[in-house]
Design a protein around this motif. Structure first.
Motif, short mmCIF file in Angstrom:
data_model
loop_
_atom_site.label_atom_id
_atom_site.label_comp_id
_atom_site.label_asym_id
_atom_site.label_seq_id
_atom_site.Cartn_x
_atom_site.Cartn_y
_atom_site.Cartn_z
N ILE A 1 1.00 -1.27 0.24
CA ILE A 1 0.07 0.06 0.10
C ILE A 1 1.24 0.97 0.18
CG2 ILE A 1 -1.70 1.23 1.35
CD1 ILE A 1 -2.24 -1.30 2.76
N GLN A 2 2.29 1.49 0.61
CA GLN A 2 2.43 2.98 0.93
C GLN A 2 3.50 3.20 -0.34
OE1 GLN A 2 5.44 1.89 4.23
NE2 GLN A 2 4.20 2.03 5.50
N ARG A 3 3.89 2.04 -1.62
CA ARG A 3 4.32 1.53 -2.45
C ARG A 3 3.82 2.54 -4.03
NH1 ARG A 3 7.36 -3.37 -0.48
NH2 ARG A 3 5.87 -4.36 -2.03
N ALA A 4 2.61 1.99 -3.46
CA ALA A 4 1.19 1.98 -4.46
C ALA A 4 0.62 4.16 -4.21
CB ALA A 4 0.09 1.67 -4.33
N ALA A 5 1.15 4.33 -3.03
CA ALA A 5 0.50 5.01 -2.93
C ALA A 5 1.12 6.84 -3.33
CB ALA A 5 0.67 6.28 -1.25
#
Length: 74
Positions: A70-74
């Motif tokens: 999720i952090q990489r996608a944000a």
């Protein structure tokens, strides 16, 4: 994104659970009938439980990396 992913997972699990699952158990039962006799039913139904457990383990392993994803996608 989460709602779409949940909908896809539910669709696939329903299709496999109600469509492919009984067919696969029956095919395994027919394949094992000659060698195991009446015990073929036991082992073919056991295969459904084993694959369900394996799927649950894979979901647990995937959940370990969800925060980083999720952090990489944000």
């Amino acid at each position: 994104m989460r709602a779409l992913a949940t909908a896809i997972i539910l669709l696939i699990s329903t299709c496999f659970g109600q469509g492919v699952g009984p067919l696969a158990v029956g095919m395994i039962n027919d394949a094992l009938k000659d060698s195991l006799g009446n015990d073929a039913v036991r082992y073919s139904l056991l295969s459904a439980g084993v694959t369900t457990t394996l799927g649950a383990l894979l979901f647990v392993l995937a959940a370990r990396t969800i925060r980083g994803d999720i952090q990489r996608a944000a």
